[in-house]
Design a protein around this motif. Structure first.
Motif, PDB file in Angstrom:
ATOM      1  N   GLY A 188       0.831  -1.198   0.000  1.00 44.17           N
ATOM      2  CA  GLY A 188       0.000   0.000   0.000  1.00 44.17           C
ATOM      3  C   GLY A 188       0.861   1.241   0.000  1.00 44.17           C
ATOM      4  N   SER A 189       0.194   2.374  -0.096  1.00 43.53           N
ATOM      5  CA  SER A 189       0.913   3.648  -0.114  1.00 43.53           C
ATOM      6  C   SER A 189       0.148   4.666   0.720  1.00 43.53           C
ATOM      7  N   MET A 190       0.893   5.407   1.545  1.00 43.74           N
ATOM      8  CA  MET A 190       0.284   6.421   2.402  1.00 43.74           C
ATOM      9  C   MET A 190       1.064   7.728   2.285  1.00 43.74           C
ATOM     10  N   VAL A 191       0.309   8.831   2.342  1.00 41.17           N
ATOM     11  CA  VAL A 191       0.914  10.159   2.323  1.00 41.17           C
ATOM     12  C   VAL A 191       0.376  10.953   3.509  1.00 41.17           C
ATOM     13  N   ILE A 192       1.278  11.462   4.311  1.00 39.13           N
ATOM     14  CA  ILE A 192       0.917  12.332   5.422  1.00 39.13           C
ATOM     15  C   ILE A 192       1.137  13.769   4.959  1.00 39.13           C
ATOM     16  N   VAL A 193       0.049  14.525   4.842  1.00 36.15           N
ATOM     17  CA  VAL A 193       0.171  15.934   4.453  1.00 36.15           C
ATOM     18  C   VAL A 193       0.572  16.708   5.702  1.00 36.15           C
ATOM     19  N   SER A 194       1.840  17.031   5.796  1.00 34.59           N
ATOM     20  CA  SER A 194       2.384  17.746   6.941  1.00 34.59           C
ATOM     21  C   SER A 194       2.544  19.221   6.570  1.00 34.59           C
ATOM     22  N   SER A 195       3.650  19.830   6.929  1.00 37.08           N
ATOM     23  CA  SER A 195       3.800  21.270   6.693  1.00 37.08           C
ATOM     24  C   SER A 195       5.215  21.730   7.003  1.00 37.08           C
ATOM     25  N   PRO A 196       5.653  22.828   6.372  1.00 38.27           N
ATOM     26  CA  PRO A 196       6.912  23.449   6.803  1.00 38.27           C
ATOM     27  C   PRO A 196       6.871  23.895   8.263  1.00 38.27           C
ATOM     28  N   HIS A 197       5.670  23.972   8.842  1.00 41.11           N
ATOM     29  CA  HIS A 197       5.556  24.270  10.274  1.00 41.11           C
ATOM     30  C   HIS A 197       6.289  23.227  11.108  1.00 41.11           C
ATOM     31  N   SER A 198       6.564  22.064  10.531  1.00 43.89           N
ATOM     32  CA  SER A 198       7.250  21.011  11.282  1.00 43.89           C
ATOM     33  C   SER A 198       8.689  21.387  11.603  1.00 43.89           C
ATOM     34  N   HIS A 199       9.259  22.308  10.821  1.00 45.06           N
ATOM     35  CA  HIS A 199      10.653  22.676  11.075  1.00 45.06           C
ATOM     36  C   HIS A 199      10.889  24.186  11.069  1.00 45.06           C
ATOM     37  N   ILE A 200       9.864  24.967  10.750  1.00 45.62           N
ATOM     38  CA  ILE A 200       9.971  26.425  10.837  1.00 45.62           C
ATOM     39  C   ILE A 200       9.040  26.880  11.955  1.00 45.62           C
ATOM     40  N   PRO A 201       9.568  27.494  13.020  1.00 40.61           N
ATOM     41  CA  PRO A 201       8.728  27.850  14.168  1.00 40.61           C
ATOM     42  C   PRO A 201       7.933  29.135  13.930  1.00 40.61           C
ATOM     43  N   PHE A 202       6.900  29.037  13.112  1.00 41.29           N
ATOM     44  CA  PHE A 202       6.063  30.207  12.858  1.00 41.29           C
ATOM     45  C   PHE A 202       5.455  30.693  14.173  1.00 41.29           C
ATOM     46  N   PRO A 203       5.493  32.006  14.427  1.00 41.35           N
ATOM     47  CA  PRO A 203       4.974  32.521  15.698  1.00 41.35           C
ATOM     48  C   PRO A 203       3.462  32.386  15.799  1.00 41.35           C
ATOM     49  N   VAL A 247       5.257   4.896   3.181  1.00 42.21           N
ATOM     50  CA  VAL A 247       4.732   6.059   3.891  1.00 42.21           C
ATOM     51  C   VAL A 247       5.629   7.252   3.570  1.00 42.21           C
ATOM     52  N   ASN A 248       5.052   8.264   2.955  1.00 43.98           N
ATOM     53  CA  ASN A 248       5.802   9.462   2.613  1.00 43.98           C
ATOM     54  C   ASN A 248       5.090  10.716   3.129  1.00 43.98           C
ATOM     55  N   ILE A 249       5.809  11.816   3.075  1.00 50.94           N
ATOM     56  CA  ILE A 249       5.341  13.081   3.644  1.00 50.94           C
ATOM     57  C   ILE A 249       5.284  14.137   2.556  1.00 50.94           C
ATOM     58  N   LEU A 250       4.257  14.966   2.583  1.00 51.47           N
ATOM     59  CA  LEU A 250       4.189  16.137   1.705  1.00 51.47           C
ATOM     60  C   LEU A 250       4.245  17.390   2.560  1.00 51.47           C
ATOM     61  N   HIS A 251       5.155  18.313   2.202  1.00 56.34           N
ATOM     62  CA  HIS A 251       5.216  19.624   2.838  1.00 56.34           C
ATOM     63  C   HIS A 251       4.703  20.669   1.850  1.00 56.34           C
ATOM     64  N   PRO A 252       3.430  21.028   1.945  1.00 52.03           N
ATOM     65  CA  PRO A 252       2.919  22.070   1.049  1.00 52.03           C
ATOM     66  C   PRO A 252       3.360  23.458   1.518  1.00 52.03           C
ATOM     67  N   GLY A 253       3.512  24.350   0.571  1.00 53.37           N
ATOM     68  CA  GLY A 253       3.691  25.746   0.925  1.00 53.37           C
ATOM     69  C   GLY A 253       2.340  26.354   1.271  1.00 53.37           C
ATOM     70  N   TRP A 254       2.305  27.672   1.360  1.00 53.70           N
ATOM     71  CA  TRP A 254       1.053  28.361   1.688  1.00 53.70           C
ATOM     72  C   TRP A 254       0.080  28.144   0.534  1.00 53.70           C
ATOM     73  N   THR A 255      -0.999  27.434   0.812  1.00 52.96           N
ATOM     74  CA  THR A 255      -1.939  27.023  -0.225  1.00 52.96           C
ATOM     75  C   THR A 255      -3.279  27.712  -0.024  1.00 52.96           C
ATOM     76  N   ASP A 256      -3.876  28.132  -1.110  1.00 47.06           N
ATOM     77  CA  ASP A 256      -5.139  28.866  -1.074  1.00 47.06           C
ATOM     78  C   ASP A 256      -6.288  27.885  -0.860  1.00 47.06           C
ATOM     79  N   THR A 257      -6.650  27.682   0.403  1.00 47.56           N
ATOM     80  CA  THR A 257      -7.719  26.761   0.762  1.00 47.56           C
ATOM     81  C   THR A 257      -8.769  27.501   1.593  1.00 47.56           C
ATOM     82  N   PRO A 258      -9.974  26.950   1.695  1.00 48.30           N
ATOM     83  CA  PRO A 258     -11.002  27.598   2.528  1.00 48.30           C
ATOM     84  C   PRO A 258     -10.557  27.792   3.970  1.00 48.30           C
ATOM     85  N   GLY A 259      -9.718  26.900   4.478  1.00 51.10           N
ATOM     86  CA  GLY A 259      -9.260  27.019   5.852  1.00 51.10           C
ATOM     87  C   GLY A 259      -8.500  28.301   6.133  1.00 51.10           C
ATOM     88  N   GLU A 260      -7.849  28.855   5.110  1.00 48.68           N
ATOM     89  CA  GLU A 260      -7.111  30.097   5.307  1.00 48.68           C
ATOM     90  C   GLU A 260      -8.040  31.267   5.624  1.00 48.68           C
TER      91      GLU A 260
END
Length: 266
Positions: A141-156, A186-199
């Motif tokens: 099987g294949s899995m992708v965890i949508v993570s974030s640059p927040h994992s290594h950049i300490p955004f205030p 199992v792999n990870i995706l680090h998206p940049g700032w993405t235009d989503t409704p959550g923003e």
């Protein structure tokens, strides 16, 4: 016109946070390549229904599961229901998130804990439940965890989210090494700032447009661009990738700010 490839014909995909944004875009992309899709969501019911309808229009099955993934028993029941109704799980995308943004010293602890519970624990509960399904199936099987640059950049003002995303990265790599003998990637995706409704929870359309113009690429990413990254990671041709991180941040991690001239322009 060329016909779309059907690399995932006969496959069953399960996506959390699939009613909008990156999760929705990934669900549609997988359906276009032949997969039946189980769509998890908690809010935005109308958007989830619209996504399911679009998948059905593509000739694929789409099942909706309105489940709060911060509760382990709910996630395990949902996963069992997916297997019962669709026949298994071959692809898993963890895309559900929640985030409050406040200084940690004065943060509302209910929102702080909710951010951790959904963004970290929810991701783990689903990863664990799906892993057990894939192990029982015995077909990889294949899995992708949508993570974030927040994992290594300490955004205030984002401590809870930063913590959750750091944990997600460690979780994904740990799962990758344990599942490697079973041909489950199992792999990870680090998206940049993405235009989503959550923003829109944090910014107005005008503020997003202005801020996007100041990023290295001069704009925000689209959910569809991030879905391309997910499709690359789950592609059978990427079968030698596991425990890897695909960064699609538009140059956010580069020292792009050092290239500005006196007038503030590149």
């Amino acid at each position: 016109m060329s016909q779309p490839s059907l690399k995932h014909a006969g496959k069953i995909a399960f996506i959390t946070g699939a009613s909008s944004g990156i999760g929705r875009a990934a669900a549609l992309a997988l359906a276009r390549e032949g997969a039946d899709v189980a769509l998890n969501y908690w809010t935005m019911a109308k958007e989830a229904e619209d996504t399911a309808a679009e998948i059905w229009s593509l000739g694929r099955k789409a099942l909706l599961f309105q489940v709060d993934i911060s509760h382990q028993q709910n996630v395990e029941k949902m996963t069992a229901d997916i297997v019962s109704q669709l026949g298994g799980i071959d692809i898993f995308i963890s895309s559900a998130v929640y985030s409050d943004r406040e200084p940690f010293t004065t943060a509302n602890m209910e929102g702080f804990r909710k951010t951790i519970d959904i963004s970290m624990w929810g991701s783990f509960y689903a990863l664990r439940a799906v892993s057990n399904v894939m192990l029982k199936q015995g077909r990889g099987g294949s899995m992708v965890i949508v993570s974030s640059p927040h994992s290594h950049i300490p955004f205030p003002n984002c401590m809870a989210y930063n913590m959750a995303k750091s944990a997600q990265d460690a979780m994904a790599r740990s799962a990758a090494i344990e599942l490697l003998p079973h041909k489950i990637r199992v792999n990870i995706l680090h998206p940049g700032w993405t235009d989503t409704p959550g923003e829109r929870k944090f910014f107005s359309d005008e503020a997003i447009k202005k801020a996007g113009s100041q990023t290295p690429m001069g704009r925000l990413a689209t959910p569809e661009e991030m879905a391309h990254g997910i499709m690359f990671l789950v592609d059978p041709y990427s079968g030698y990738m596991t425990g890897s991180t695909l960064t699609m941040d538009g140059g956010l991690a580069l020292p792009w700010w050092s290239k500005r001239g006196k007038d503030g322009e590149f």
